[in-house]
Design a protein around this motif. Structure first.
Motif, PDB file in Angstrom:
ATOM      1  N   ASP A   1      69.306  51.153  58.143  1.00  0.00           N
ATOM      2  CA  ASP A   1      70.071  50.245  58.986  1.00  0.00           C
ATOM      3  C   ASP A   1      71.581  50.401  58.826  1.00  0.00           C
ATOM      4  OD1 ASP A   1      70.353  48.107  60.828  1.00  0.00           O
ATOM      5  OD2 ASP A   1      70.697  46.733  59.145  1.00  0.00           O
ATOM      6  N   ASN A   2      72.044  50.677  57.615  1.00  0.00           N
ATOM      7  CA  ASN A   2      73.486  50.771  57.382  1.00  0.00           C
ATOM      8  C   ASN A   2      73.914  52.190  56.993  1.00  0.00           C
ATOM      9  OD1 ASN A   2      72.318  50.806  54.888  1.00  0.00           O
ATOM     10  ND2 ASN A   2      73.753  49.383  53.947  1.00  0.00           N
ATOM     11  N   LEU A   3      73.153  53.196  57.409  1.00  0.00           N
ATOM     12  CA  LEU A   3      73.448  54.575  57.026  1.00  0.00           C
ATOM     13  C   LEU A   3      74.849  55.009  57.459  1.00  0.00           C
ATOM     14  CD1 LEU A   3      72.481  57.161  55.673  1.00  0.00           C
ATOM     15  CD2 LEU A   3      71.630  57.899  57.911  1.00  0.00           C
ATOM     16  N   THR A   4      75.262  54.645  58.645  1.00  0.00           N
ATOM     17  CA  THR A   4      76.594  55.020  59.115  1.00  0.00           C
ATOM     18  C   THR A   4      77.664  54.500  58.161  1.00  0.00           C
ATOM     19  OG1 THR A   4      75.830  55.013  61.401  1.00  0.00           O
ATOM     20  CG2 THR A   4      78.199  54.908  61.058  1.00  0.00           C
ATOM     21  N   ASP A   5      77.550  53.251  57.746  1.00  0.00           N
ATOM     22  CA  ASP A   5      78.523  52.674  56.812  1.00  0.00           C
ATOM     23  C   ASP A   5      78.498  53.389  55.461  1.00  0.00           C
ATOM     24  OD1 ASP A   5      79.321  50.803  58.703  1.00  0.00           O
ATOM     25  OD2 ASP A   5      77.881  49.298  58.004  1.00  0.00           O
ATOM     26  N   ILE A   6      77.286  53.732  54.996  1.00  0.00           N
ATOM     27  CA  ILE A   6      77.157  54.443  53.718  1.00  0.00           C
ATOM     28  C   ILE A   6      77.882  55.785  53.792  1.00  0.00           C
ATOM     29  CG2 ILE A   6      75.516  55.625  52.195  1.00  0.00           C
ATOM     30  CD1 ILE A   6      73.519  53.338  52.870  1.00  0.00           C
ATOM     31  N   ILE A   7      77.638  56.528  54.863  1.00  0.00           N
ATOM     32  CA  ILE A   7      78.280  57.836  55.024  1.00  0.00           C
ATOM     33  C   ILE A   7      79.790  57.687  55.127  1.00  0.00           C
ATOM     34  CG2 ILE A   7      78.542  59.804  56.588  1.00  0.00           C
ATOM     35  CD1 ILE A   7      75.525  59.568  57.174  1.00  0.00           C
ATOM     36  N   LEU A   8      80.249  56.746  55.917  1.00  0.00           N
ATOM     37  CA  LEU A   8      81.698  56.552  56.073  1.00  0.00           C
ATOM     38  C   LEU A   8      82.371  56.188  54.744  1.00  0.00           C
ATOM     39  CD1 LEU A   8      81.866  54.777  59.541  1.00  0.00           C
ATOM     40  CD2 LEU A   8      82.633  57.100  58.977  1.00  0.00           C
ATOM     41  N   ASN A   9      81.636  55.511  53.856  1.00  0.00           N
ATOM     42  CA  ASN A   9      82.189  55.178  52.539  1.00  0.00           C
ATOM     43  C   ASN A   9      82.161  56.372  51.592  1.00  0.00           C
ATOM     44  OD1 ASN A   9      82.960  52.493  52.980  1.00  0.00           O
ATOM     45  ND2 ASN A   9      80.849  51.805  52.724  1.00  0.00           N
ATOM     46  N   GLU A  10      81.289  57.349  51.854  1.00  0.00           N
ATOM     47  CA  GLU A  10      81.166  58.530  50.989  1.00  0.00           C
ATOM     48  C   GLU A  10      82.184  59.623  51.308  1.00  0.00           C
ATOM     49  OE1 GLU A  10      76.361  58.673  50.033  1.00  0.00           O
ATOM     50  OE2 GLU A  10      77.210  60.099  51.451  1.00  0.00           O
ATOM     51  N   ILE A  11      82.618  59.696  52.533  1.00  0.00           N
ATOM     52  CA  ILE A  11      83.445  60.835  52.954  1.00  0.00           C
ATOM     53  C   ILE A  11      84.928  60.503  52.919  1.00  0.00           C
ATOM     54  CG2 ILE A  11      81.592  61.743  54.403  1.00  0.00           C
ATOM     55  CD1 ILE A  11      83.187  60.743  56.867  1.00  0.00           C
ATOM     56  N   PRO A  12      85.757  61.524  52.714  1.00  0.00           N
ATOM     57  CA  PRO A  12      87.199  61.275  52.785  1.00  0.00           C
ATOM     58  C   PRO A  12      87.646  61.049  54.217  1.00  0.00           C
ATOM     59  CG  PRO A  12      86.750  63.581  52.248  1.00  0.00           C
ATOM     60  CD  PRO A  12      85.442  62.886  52.334  1.00  0.00           C
ATOM     61  N   MET A  13      88.552  60.134  54.394  1.00  0.00           N
ATOM     62  CA  MET A  13      89.168  59.912  55.698  1.00  0.00           C
ATOM     63  C   MET A  13      90.553  60.540  55.658  1.00  0.00           C
ATOM     64  SD  MET A  13      87.310  58.576  57.866  1.00  0.00           S
ATOM     65  CE  MET A  13      85.678  57.943  57.888  1.00  0.00           C
TER      66      MET A  13
ATOM     67  N   TRP B   1      67.021  65.721  56.171  1.00  0.00           N
ATOM     68  CA  TRP B   1      67.731  64.577  55.619  1.00  0.00           C
ATOM     69  C   TRP B   1      69.032  65.031  54.960  1.00  0.00           C
ATOM     70  CZ3 TRP B   1      67.118  60.361  57.920  1.00  0.00           C
ATOM     71  CH2 TRP B   1      65.855  59.962  58.367  1.00  0.00           C
ATOM     72  N   GLU B   2      69.838  65.685  55.787  1.00  0.00           N
ATOM     73  CA  GLU B   2      71.164  66.127  55.386  1.00  0.00           C
ATOM     74  C   GLU B   2      72.148  65.753  56.479  1.00  0.00           C
ATOM     75  OE1 GLU B   2      69.826  70.164  52.976  1.00  0.00           O
ATOM     76  OE2 GLU B   2      70.662  70.353  54.989  1.00  0.00           O
ATOM     77  N   TYR B   3      73.416  65.714  56.101  1.00  0.00           N
ATOM     78  CA  TYR B   3      74.453  65.552  57.113  1.00  0.00           C
ATOM     79  C   TYR B   3      75.641  66.418  56.750  1.00  0.00           C
ATOM     80  CZ  TYR B   3      77.177  62.353  54.117  1.00  0.00           C
ATOM     81  OH  TYR B   3      77.927  61.811  53.113  1.00  0.00           O
TER      82      TYR B   3
ATOM     83  N   SER C   1      79.005  69.024  53.337  1.00  0.00           N
ATOM     84  CA  SER C   1      77.577  68.762  53.576  1.00  0.00           C
ATOM     85  C   SER C   1      76.999  67.971  52.414  1.00  0.00           C
ATOM     86  CB  SER C   1      76.807  70.075  53.730  1.00  0.00           C
ATOM     87  OG  SER C   1      77.251  70.768  54.856  1.00  0.00           O
ATOM     88  N   LYS C   2      76.151  67.006  52.752  1.00  0.00           N
ATOM     89  CA  LYS C   2      75.533  66.161  51.728  1.00  0.00           C
ATOM     90  C   LYS C   2      74.099  65.833  52.119  1.00  0.00           C
ATOM     91  CE  LYS C   2      79.717  64.086  50.001  1.00  0.00           C
ATOM     92  NZ  LYS C   2      80.199  63.004  49.188  1.00  0.00           N
TER      93      LYS C   2
ATOM     94  N   TYR D   1      87.087  64.209  63.572  1.00  0.00           N
ATOM     95  CA  TYR D   1      85.912  64.661  62.840  1.00  0.00           C
ATOM     96  C   TYR D   1      84.647  64.348  63.630  1.00  0.00           C
ATOM     97  CZ  TYR D   1      85.330  59.776  61.445  1.00  0.00           C
ATOM     98  OH  TYR D   1      85.171  58.423  61.454  1.00  0.00           O
ATOM     99  N   THR D   2      83.596  65.046  63.227  1.00  0.00           N
ATOM    100  CA  THR D   2      82.254  64.814  63.758  1.00  0.00           C
ATOM    101  C   THR D   2      81.305  64.770  62.573  1.00  0.00           C
ATOM    102  OG1 THR D   2      82.701  65.966  65.839  1.00  0.00           O
ATOM    103  CG2 THR D   2      80.414  65.778  65.199  1.00  0.00           C
ATOM    104  N   ILE D   3      80.430  63.783  62.564  1.00  0.00           N
ATOM    105  CA  ILE D   3      79.377  63.710  61.550  1.00  0.00           C
ATOM    106  C   ILE D   3      78.064  64.049  62.245  1.00  0.00           C
ATOM    107  CG2 ILE D   3      78.125  62.251  59.904  1.00  0.00           C
ATOM    108  CD1 ILE D   3      80.670  60.507  59.752  1.00  0.00           C
ATOM    109  N   ILE D   4      77.388  65.068  61.716  1.00  0.00           N
ATOM    110  CA  ILE D   4      76.138  65.545  62.309  1.00  0.00           C
ATOM    111  C   ILE D   4      75.035  65.424  61.270  1.00  0.00           C
ATOM    112  CG2 ILE D   4      74.969  67.565  63.261  1.00  0.00           C
ATOM    113  CD1 ILE D   4      77.845  68.488  64.128  1.00  0.00           C
ATOM    114  N   TYR D   5      73.918  64.821  61.652  1.00  0.00           N
ATOM    115  CA  TYR D   5      72.815  64.680  60.703  1.00  0.00           C
ATOM    116  C   TYR D   5      71.584  65.411  61.229  1.00  0.00           C
ATOM    117  CZ  TYR D   5      70.526  61.171  63.649  1.00  0.00           C
ATOM    118  OH  TYR D   5      69.897  60.532  64.688  1.00  0.00           O
ATOM    119  N   ASN D   6      70.702  65.725  60.270  1.00  0.00           N
ATOM    120  CA  ASN D   6      69.442  66.376  60.594  1.00  0.00           C
ATOM    121  C   ASN D   6      68.332  65.631  59.858  1.00  0.00           C
ATOM    122  OD1 ASN D   6      67.119  68.030  60.349  1.00  0.00           O
ATOM    123  ND2 ASN D   6      68.335  69.802  60.949  1.00  0.00           N
ATOM    124  N   PRO D   7      67.528  64.825  60.564  1.00  0.00           N
ATOM    125  CA  PRO D   7      66.482  64.065  59.887  1.00  0.00           C
ATOM    126  C   PRO D   7      65.309  64.931  59.413  1.00  0.00           C
ATOM    127  CG  PRO D   7      66.387  63.671  62.248  1.00  0.00           C
ATOM    128  CD  PRO D   7      67.599  64.520  61.992  1.00  0.00           C
TER     129      PRO D   7
END
Length: 179
Positions: A123-135, A150-152, A113-114, A141-147
């Motif tokens: 606009d590029n939040l998905t890319d930012i998250i994908l660069n932050e997390i380990p693959m 402001w956590e995912y 969780s972050k 996997y599933t990425i779930i966010y809560n606006p």
């Protein structure tokens, strides 16, 4: 899609066999539940997989809100209320969900969780998250966010707990998967 999870913290001396029996005797009841993509019956056990507490933390992925509403308001959630009292139900929106029927083979779920930091554009939040997390290779996997907060959270689903050994987060044991 909508994600839902409640995290019930249990005492350190709680007999987790009670939860295991509960799921073994009742888990099938959500198999084929209306609009349910999947429900993973998850637990943590104090001392196992670096877990610091006992907990029962089912994770639901709903196709839409009608099944979720039926579950919460037509008596099904009452079993949780009667057994564990009033629980906070976390709701989130899947940003990326690459799960398939293979999710049923999962024996472990790993959660990271972050916080989503304030920024000028999302606009590029998905890319930012994908660069932050380990693959992790061969791991759904599933990425779930809560606006609202402001956590995912990223939930990784796998059969091998060793995939998560070098990562910081929560390792859940999967007791049953309903789809």
């Amino acid at each position: 899609m909508i994600a839902m999870q409640y995290k019930i913290t249990l005492p350190s001396d709680y007999d987790m066999g009670i939860i295991r029996d509960r799921v073994q005797n009742n888990g099938y009841k959500t198999d084929g539940f209306e609009d349910l993509k999947s429900k993973l019956y998850l637990i943590t056990e104090l001392g196992n997989n670096k877990c610091l507490q006992n907990s029962y933390c089912p994770l639901y992925l709903w196709k839409n809100s009608s099944g979720l509403n039926k579950f919460l308001f037509n008596g099904y959630y009452d079993n949780i209320l009667k057994s564990f009292g009033w629980q906070h139900v976390n709701i989130g929106i899947p940003l990326i969900d690459n799960t398939t029927d293979k999710i049923k083979e999962s024996k472990y779920v790993f959660e990271i969780s972050k916080t989503i930091q304030p920024q000028e554009s999302l606009d590029n939040l998905t890319d930012i998250i994908l660069n932050e997390i380990p693959m992790l290779d061969q791991t759904e996997y599933t990425i779930i966010y809560n606006p609202d907060k402001w956590e995912y959270s990223v939930f990784y689903f796998n059969e091998d707990v060793d995939k998560f050994a070098d990562l910081n987060g929560v390792v859940y044991t999967v007791l049953h998967v309903s789809t």
